[in-house]
Design an enzyme around this catalytic site. Sequence first.
Site, PDB file in Angstrom:
ATOM      1  N   ARG A  42       0.818  -1.216   0.000  1.00 51.02           N
ATOM      2  CA  ARG A  42       0.000   0.000   0.000  1.00 51.02           C
ATOM      3  C   ARG A  42       0.853   1.268   0.000  1.00 51.02           C
ATOM      4  O   ARG A  42       0.447   2.301   0.507  1.00 51.02           O
ATOM      5  CB  ARG A  42      -0.969   0.023   1.183  1.00 51.02           C
ATOM      6  CG  ARG A  42      -2.058  -1.048   1.095  1.00 51.02           C
ATOM      7  CD  ARG A  42      -3.079  -0.872   2.206  1.00 51.02           C
ATOM      8  NE  ARG A  42      -4.018  -1.990   2.245  1.00 51.02           N
ATOM      9  CZ  ARG A  42      -4.656  -2.401   3.334  1.00 51.02           C
ATOM     10  NH1 ARG A  42      -4.468  -1.788   4.483  1.00 51.02           N
ATOM     11  NH2 ARG A  42      -5.487  -3.410   3.273  1.00 51.02           N
ATOM     12  N   ARG A  46      -3.320   6.133   0.041  1.00 57.05           N
ATOM     13  CA  ARG A  46      -3.916   7.219   0.816  1.00 57.05           C
ATOM     14  C   ARG A  46      -2.939   8.005   1.664  1.00 57.05           C
ATOM     15  O   ARG A  46      -3.252   9.117   2.099  1.00 57.05           O
ATOM     16  CB  ARG A  46      -5.015   6.643   1.718  1.00 57.05           C
ATOM     17  CG  ARG A  46      -6.164   6.015   0.951  1.00 57.05           C
ATOM     18  CD  ARG A  46      -7.059   5.202   1.863  1.00 57.05           C
ATOM     19  NE  ARG A  46      -6.381   4.024   2.373  1.00 57.05           N
ATOM     20  CZ  ARG A  46      -6.931   3.154   3.217  1.00 57.05           C
ATOM     21  NH1 ARG A  46      -8.163   3.360   3.653  1.00 57.05           N
ATOM     22  NH2 ARG A  46      -6.259   2.108   3.638  1.00 57.05           N
ATOM     23  N   ARG A  55      -6.878  11.322  -7.082  1.00 56.69           N
ATOM     24  CA  ARG A  55      -8.064  10.468  -6.961  1.00 56.69           C
ATOM     25  C   ARG A  55      -9.327  11.237  -6.607  1.00 56.69           C
ATOM     26  O   ARG A  55     -10.416  10.647  -6.591  1.00 56.69           O
ATOM     27  CB  ARG A  55      -7.835   9.421  -5.866  1.00 56.69           C
ATOM     28  CG  ARG A  55      -7.208   8.102  -6.277  1.00 56.69           C
ATOM     29  CD  ARG A  55      -8.190   7.089  -6.866  1.00 56.69           C
ATOM     30  NE  ARG A  55      -9.485   7.056  -6.236  1.00 56.69           N
ATOM     31  CZ  ARG A  55      -9.789   6.395  -5.131  1.00 56.69           C
ATOM     32  NH1 ARG A  55      -8.876   5.709  -4.501  1.00 56.69           N
ATOM     33  NH2 ARG A  55     -11.016   6.418  -4.644  1.00 56.69           N
ATOM     34  N   ASP A  91      -6.490  -3.661  -7.151  1.00 53.79           N
ATOM     35  CA  ASP A  91      -7.177  -4.224  -5.997  1.00 53.79           C
ATOM     36  C   ASP A  91      -7.453  -5.685  -6.288  1.00 53.79           C
ATOM     37  O   ASP A  91      -7.623  -6.077  -7.457  1.00 53.79           O
ATOM     38  CB  ASP A  91      -8.485  -3.483  -5.720  1.00 53.79           C
ATOM     39  CG  ASP A  91      -9.082  -3.883  -4.371  1.00 53.79           C
ATOM     40  OD1 ASP A  91      -8.746  -3.237  -3.359  1.00 53.79           O
ATOM     41  OD2 ASP A  91      -9.867  -4.857  -4.329  1.00 53.79           O
ATOM     42  N   TYR A 166     -14.621 -12.958   0.473  1.00 54.77           N
ATOM     43  CA  TYR A 166     -15.424 -11.781   0.145  1.00 54.77           C
ATOM     44  C   TYR A 166     -16.734 -12.190  -0.542  1.00 54.77           C
ATOM     45  O   TYR A 166     -17.801 -11.640  -0.238  1.00 54.77           O
ATOM     46  CB  TYR A 166     -14.640 -10.818  -0.743  1.00 54.77           C
ATOM     47  CG  TYR A 166     -13.617 -10.003   0.009  1.00 54.77           C
ATOM     48  CD1 TYR A 166     -13.998  -9.128   1.022  1.00 54.77           C
ATOM     49  CD2 TYR A 166     -12.262 -10.104  -0.296  1.00 54.77           C
ATOM     50  CE1 TYR A 166     -13.064  -8.377   1.709  1.00 54.77           C
ATOM     51  CE2 TYR A 166     -11.325  -9.353   0.390  1.00 54.77           C
ATOM     52  CZ  TYR A 166     -11.726  -8.492   1.398  1.00 54.77           C
ATOM     53  OH  TYR A 166     -10.792  -7.756   2.087  1.00 54.77           O
TER      54      TYR A 166
END
Length: 361
Positions: A42, A46, A55, A91, A166
């Site tokens: 990552r 962010r 973004r 992702d 998921y």
Amino acid sequence: MSSSLSSQPSLSAAARRALPGAPLLAAARGERPAHTPVWFMRQAGRSLPEYRALREGVPMLDACFDPEMLAEITLQPVRRHGVDGAILFSDIVVPLKAAGVDIDIVPGTGPVVAEPVRDLAAVRALPVLETGHVAKVAEGVRLLVERLGETPLIGFAGAPFTLASYLIEGGPSRNHEHTKALMHADPALWHELAGRLADFALTFLRAQLEAGVDAIQLFDSWAGALSERDYREFVLPHSARVLAGVAEYGVPRIHFGVGTGELLVAMRDAGADVVGVDWRVPLDEAARRLSATGSAPVVQGNLDPALLYAPWPVLEAEVRRIVEEGRAAAGHIFNLGHGVLPGVDPDVLTRVVGLVHELRP
């Protein structure tokens, strides 16, 4: 260590860059490069203000299918931090979305599936991923291969168990209760689902490899929820098929999960050249466990991401300890024990990279 890195020919030599001096690739082969290579899970995301600016107003999955945007996001931490590897901005649910599964990434929650997959009809209704479905991702990889210079590009995919969790749970889960119940109550259904998801992962990885990625990481993020017995029975065969299915490309295959200290040997048995280790097990202990059942391993990890918030003297001591413990392995790629947290000061990451590069491998 697996011999595939040296013995297997590449299927796409024309697309693959020659990077003989790349420390990350040398360490993955069990060699001792001039400095310990470092990248962060990552690292593209962010924590970077330039990422947030780019973004703004763009949904996560839209960014993953925009070749120019995904290439720029992937490059941002390489420019800022000087890391030894770029991780493709994507992702694990991208191949599912690309094939037509009704799944979205909800801010603050994570991947959410419109209709959970819990019976045979739902499993057999899953679409098939075709290479053309991820053409935009492959285009982004080709842009990166042109722009990264000597920095290796790591492609990735989600492992069958994590993708299945998921789909079955309908979203993130603390206990994976529906997944485990299905796995044990209907093993045939489980294996059919996991086999289909192995196909998703293989198609996605091969598209990236054909476009030129230099290494791959198979994320089994939630495999640590399983016992070793359950992992070997229900998960290992499917992850092994994915890793074996890309062996002929001759690139390093990294396998990582969270909370997998009891699964490290099994995860290498699945076909990993490099075993990712989270912060719960010291790297020298991980190397001992892996060496007890095979040749000297290559490990990746394993700074606790939370310690990036600690005062520098504390963080420096942890980095030095981890590099020292990594010397017990045949090769060591410095990383976090999971991903960069959103509020981390990017200057701290840059400083960690500088320190790792100063230390003797």
